[in-house]
Scaffold this active site. Structure first.
Site, PDB file in Angstrom:
ATOM      1  CG  ASP A   1      -1.919   1.061   1.335  1.00 20.21           C
ATOM      2  OD1 ASP A   1      -1.935   1.955   0.462  1.00 20.21           O
ATOM      3  OD2 ASP A   1      -2.723   1.033   2.280  1.00 20.21           O
TER       4      ASP A   1
ATOM      5  CB  THR B   1      -1.968   4.825   2.094  1.00 14.70           C
ATOM      6  OG1 THR B   1      -2.905   4.391   1.117  1.00 14.70           O
ATOM      7  CG2 THR B   1      -2.580   5.909   2.958  1.00 14.70           C
TER       8      THR B   1
ATOM      9  N   GLY C   1       4.669   9.215   0.946  1.00 15.25           N
ATOM     10  CA  GLY C   1       5.197  10.577   0.862  1.00 15.25           C
ATOM     11  C   GLY C   1       5.291  11.248   2.219  1.00 15.25           C
ATOM     12  CG  ASP C   2       1.816  11.922   4.487  1.00 18.79           C
ATOM     13  OD1 ASP C   2       1.951  13.059   4.002  1.00 18.79           O
ATOM     14  OD2 ASP C   2       0.740  11.296   4.464  1.00 18.79           O
TER      15      ASP C   2
ATOM     16  N   GLY D   1      -2.289   0.545   5.133  1.00 13.71           N
ATOM     17  CA  GLY D   1      -2.885   1.648   5.876  1.00 13.71           C
ATOM     18  C   GLY D   1      -1.875   2.728   6.198  1.00 13.71           C
TER      19      GLY D   1
END
Length: 97
Positions: A22, A24, A27-28, A63
């Site tokens: 995943d 998600t 980038g953070d 997640g």
């Protein structure tokens, strides 16, 4: 590639994940790890390497919150990748399992 005003760009290889589950929060994870490195006094090059390791670990989980790596795991992953870069002389970006 990190571009800075008046300075030469810095290029960082991606650290390929053996399995992408995943993307998600990748980038953070990268951005926050880079900032942590800079705030800890690392050079931009060192901070980019740490950020690449954190993002590589992040995409291996599912997640946003559960996939964000712990510091020790990111440090270990980066050290392993750097050791393989030095000993193998390879030009790819894969961390071999």
């Amino acid at each position: 590639t990190l571009f800075r005003a008046g300075l030469a760009p810095i290029q960082q290889k991606a650290i390929a994940a053996p399995k992408v589950v995943d993307t998600t929060a990748a980038g953070d994870s990268f951005t926050s790890a880079y900032v942590v490195g800079i705030l800890e006094g690392k050079t931009p090059e060192e901070a980019l390497s740490f950020a690449a390791a954190a993002a590589s670990l992040c995409v291996q989980g599912k997640g946003a919150m559960p996939s964000l790596p712990r510091r020790a795991k990111a440090d270990k992953w980066l050290a392993r990748w750097q050791a393989e870069e030095v000993t193998s002389g390879r030009s790819d970006n894969k961390l071999h399992q």
